[in-house]
Motif scaffolding. Structure first.
Motif, PDB file in Angstrom:
ATOM      1  N   LEU A  56       0.833  -1.211   0.000  1.00  0.00           N
ATOM      2  CA  LEU A  56       0.000   0.000   0.000  1.00  0.00           C
ATOM      3  C   LEU A  56       0.866   1.260   0.000  1.00  0.00           C
ATOM      4  N   LYS A  57       1.969   1.229   0.741  1.00  0.00           N
ATOM      5  CA  LYS A  57       2.883   2.377   0.734  1.00  0.00           C
ATOM      6  C   LYS A  57       3.513   2.551  -0.645  1.00  0.00           C
ATOM      7  N   ALA A  58       3.848   1.442  -1.285  1.00  0.00           N
ATOM      8  CA  ALA A  58       4.416   1.505  -2.643  1.00  0.00           C
ATOM      9  C   ALA A  58       3.379   2.048  -3.621  1.00  0.00           C
ATOM     10  N   LEU A  59       2.139   1.625  -3.485  1.00  0.00           N
ATOM     11  CA  LEU A  59       1.063   2.119  -4.352  1.00  0.00           C
ATOM     12  C   LEU A  59       0.854   3.619  -4.139  1.00  0.00           C
ATOM     13  N   ASP A  60       0.911   4.062  -2.892  1.00  0.00           N
ATOM     14  CA  ASP A  60       0.815   5.503  -2.607  1.00  0.00           C
ATOM     15  C   ASP A  60       1.971   6.262  -3.264  1.00  0.00           C
ATOM     16  N   ARG A  61       3.167   5.721  -3.172  1.00  0.00           N
ATOM     17  CA  ARG A  61       4.342   6.347  -3.789  1.00  0.00           C
ATOM     18  C   ARG A  61       4.144   6.448  -5.301  1.00  0.00           C
ATOM     19  N   TYR A  62       3.630   5.400  -5.911  1.00  0.00           N
ATOM     20  CA  TYR A  62       3.371   5.398  -7.350  1.00  0.00           C
ATOM     21  C   TYR A  62       2.446   6.562  -7.720  1.00  0.00           C
ATOM     22  N   GLY A  63       1.377   6.736  -6.960  1.00  0.00           N
ATOM     23  CA  GLY A  63       0.444   7.840  -7.208  1.00  0.00           C
ATOM     24  C   GLY A  63       1.101   9.196  -7.032  1.00  0.00           C
ATOM     25  N   GLU A  64       1.923   9.327  -6.009  1.00  0.00           N
ATOM     26  CA  GLU A  64       2.611  10.595  -5.763  1.00  0.00           C
ATOM     27  C   GLU A  64       3.513  10.989  -6.925  1.00  0.00           C
ATOM     28  N   LYS A  65       4.066  10.004  -7.607  1.00  0.00           N
ATOM     29  CA  LYS A  65       4.967  10.289  -8.723  1.00  0.00           C
ATOM     30  C   LYS A  65       4.233  10.513 -10.033  1.00  0.00           C
ATOM     31  N   HIS A  66       3.110   9.830 -10.250  1.00  0.00           N
ATOM     32  CA  HIS A  66       2.439   9.887 -11.543  1.00  0.00           C
ATOM     33  C   HIS A  66       1.320  10.920 -11.626  1.00  0.00           C
ATOM     34  N   GLN A  67       0.639  11.202 -10.536  1.00  0.00           N
ATOM     35  CA  GLN A  67      -0.469  12.153 -10.595  1.00  0.00           C
ATOM     36  C   GLN A  67      -0.030  13.572 -10.948  1.00  0.00           C
ATOM     37  N   PRO A  68       1.091  14.076 -10.432  1.00  0.00           N
ATOM     38  CA  PRO A  68       1.516  15.427 -10.826  1.00  0.00           C
ATOM     39  C   PRO A  68       1.793  15.552 -12.323  1.00  0.00           C
ATOM     40  N   LEU A  69       2.261  14.489 -12.948  1.00  0.00           N
ATOM     41  CA  LEU A  69       2.504  14.507 -14.391  1.00  0.00           C
ATOM     42  C   LEU A  69       1.201  14.773 -15.143  1.00  0.00           C
ATOM     43  N   LEU A  70       0.142  14.080 -14.760  1.00  0.00           N
ATOM     44  CA  LEU A  70      -1.159  14.287 -15.401  1.00  0.00           C
ATOM     45  C   LEU A  70      -1.681  15.699 -15.164  1.00  0.00           C
ATOM     46  N   VAL A 107      -1.630   0.954 -10.796  1.00  0.00           N
ATOM     47  CA  VAL A 107      -3.016   1.145 -10.344  1.00  0.00           C
ATOM     48  C   VAL A 107      -3.935   0.154 -11.060  1.00  0.00           C
ATOM     49  N   THR A 108      -3.780   0.030 -12.371  1.00  0.00           N
ATOM     50  CA  THR A 108      -4.598  -0.908 -13.135  1.00  0.00           C
ATOM     51  C   THR A 108      -4.313  -2.339 -12.697  1.00  0.00           C
ATOM     52  N   ASN A 109      -3.051  -2.663 -12.485  1.00  0.00           N
ATOM     53  CA  ASN A 109      -2.693  -3.999 -12.009  1.00  0.00           C
ATOM     54  C   ASN A 109      -3.349  -4.286 -10.660  1.00  0.00           C
ATOM     55  N   THR A 110      -3.335  -3.292  -9.784  1.00  0.00           N
ATOM     56  CA  THR A 110      -3.938  -3.447  -8.460  1.00  0.00           C
ATOM     57  C   THR A 110      -5.445  -3.616  -8.575  1.00  0.00           C
ATOM     58  N   ALA A 111      -6.057  -2.860  -9.482  1.00  0.00           N
ATOM     59  CA  ALA A 111      -7.510  -2.986  -9.687  1.00  0.00           C
ATOM     60  C   ALA A 111      -7.877  -4.409 -10.074  1.00  0.00           C
ATOM     61  N   ALA A 112      -7.081  -5.010 -10.943  1.00  0.00           N
ATOM     62  CA  ALA A 112      -7.377  -6.365 -11.405  1.00  0.00           C
ATOM     63  C   ALA A 112      -7.023  -7.426 -10.370  1.00  0.00           C
ATOM     64  N   GLU A 113      -5.899  -7.246  -9.690  1.00  0.00           N
ATOM     65  CA  GLU A 113      -5.418  -8.292  -8.783  1.00  0.00           C
ATOM     66  C   GLU A 113      -6.003  -8.211  -7.380  1.00  0.00           C
ATOM     67  N   LEU A 114      -6.092  -7.011  -6.807  1.00  0.00           N
ATOM     68  CA  LEU A 114      -6.440  -6.896  -5.387  1.00  0.00           C
ATOM     69  C   LEU A 114      -7.784  -6.240  -5.089  1.00  0.00           C
ATOM     70  N   ALA A 115      -8.165  -5.250  -5.876  1.00  0.00           N
ATOM     71  CA  ALA A 115      -9.348  -4.444  -5.522  1.00  0.00           C
ATOM     72  C   ALA A 115     -10.621  -5.256  -5.287  1.00  0.00           C
ATOM     73  N   PRO A 116     -10.870  -6.332  -6.020  1.00  0.00           N
ATOM     74  CA  PRO A 116     -12.120  -7.057  -5.777  1.00  0.00           C
ATOM     75  C   PRO A 116     -12.261  -7.635  -4.365  1.00  0.00           C
ATOM     76  N   ARG A 124      -7.582   2.954  -2.726  1.00  0.00           N
ATOM     77  CA  ARG A 124      -6.489   3.651  -3.420  1.00  0.00           C
ATOM     78  C   ARG A 124      -6.721   3.680  -4.926  1.00  0.00           C
ATOM     79  N   VAL A 125      -7.203   2.586  -5.478  1.00  0.00           N
ATOM     80  CA  VAL A 125      -7.532   2.551  -6.903  1.00  0.00           C
ATOM     81  C   VAL A 125      -8.611   3.581  -7.201  1.00  0.00           C
ATOM     82  N   GLU A 126      -9.667   3.587  -6.397  1.00  0.00           N
ATOM     83  CA  GLU A 126     -10.772   4.528  -6.621  1.00  0.00           C
ATOM     84  C   GLU A 126     -10.294   5.968  -6.497  1.00  0.00           C
ATOM     85  N   ARG A 127      -9.443   6.235  -5.517  1.00  0.00           N
ATOM     86  CA  ARG A 127      -8.906   7.595  -5.341  1.00  0.00           C
ATOM     87  C   ARG A 127      -8.106   8.021  -6.574  1.00  0.00           C
ATOM     88  N   SER A 128      -7.314   7.117  -7.110  1.00  0.00           N
ATOM     89  CA  SER A 128      -6.535   7.418  -8.308  1.00  0.00           C
ATOM     90  C   SER A 128      -7.456   7.681  -9.495  1.00  0.00           C
TER      91      SER A 128
END
Length: 194
Positions: A56-70, A107-116, A124-128
């Motif tokens: 979850l911390k790694a997923l948060d880090r991923y969002g912190e790095k990619h969301q500002p780009l968008l 995020v997409t990988n997490t949606a498919a593997e863990l979110a269900p 975290r997926v929904e927030r992204s």
């Protein structure tokens, strides 16, 4: 006197992110993490908690790095639709790029593997997705206000369609050997913005 850490937690988190991103949550064991990060199991648990907490911390880090780009891509002054088109085309290019398609989007990988079945991952997926949808909608509202979109077009509906498209591009790009499938879908979707 407390003993100082013998490793950089920030670098270790980045390294864990890369391993989870490449292999997925289930396929990555704590032994894999200990070996990959070069950190003792006790230090890993003391710093990051269990494997799930580290993920979850790694997923948060991923969002912190990619969301500002968008945000940067979609908030440039001037015409708005070229920015939306550029984002869609970037997602399609990344989804078909040989070097990055094996990883896909965390995020997409997490949606498919863990979110269900994992509420914390699902949040975290929904927030992204909400973040991306909001950025797209804001950009499309601006496009409509600037006369780039007809007045009757629904920015929210278009933003949701683009969100689903972008996530779908990631999934299909990761699994399909035919890059034209992703590129053609992206270009067809962009005709809806004309």
């Amino acid at each position: 006197m407390a003993r100082s850490k013998e490793f950089d937690p920030d670098a270790a988190l980045q390294s864990a992110l890369e391993l989870f991103w490449r292999r997925g949550y289930e396929a990555t064991s704590m032994a894999d993490l200990v070996e990959h990060l070069g950190i003792g199991r006790a230090s890993l648990y003391a710093t990051f908690g269990n494997k799930h907490e580290l993920y979850l911390k790694a997923l948060d880090r991923y969002g912190e790095k990619h969301q500002p780009l968008l945000l940067d891509e979609l908030s440039q002054p001037g015409p708005a639709l070229p920015a939306v088109r550029a984002v869609v085309r970037r997602f399609a290019a990344e989804a078909t790029d040989e070097a990055s398609r094996a990883y896909g989007c965390l995020v997409t990988n997490t949606a498919a593997e863990l979110a269900p079945h994992d509420a914390a991952a699902a949040r975290r997926v929904e927030r992204s997705w909400e973040h991306l949808e909001t950025l797209l909608e804001s950009t499309l509202v601006r496009a409509r206000a600037q006369g780039e979109l007809p007045a009757g077009r629904d920015p929210r509906g278009l933003a949701r369609m683009l969100l689903v498209l972008l996530q779908g591009l990631r999934v299909v790009g990761k699994a399909s050997p035919d890059p034209a499938r992703v590129r053609d879908a992206a270009e067809q979707a962009l005709t809806l913005l004309d």
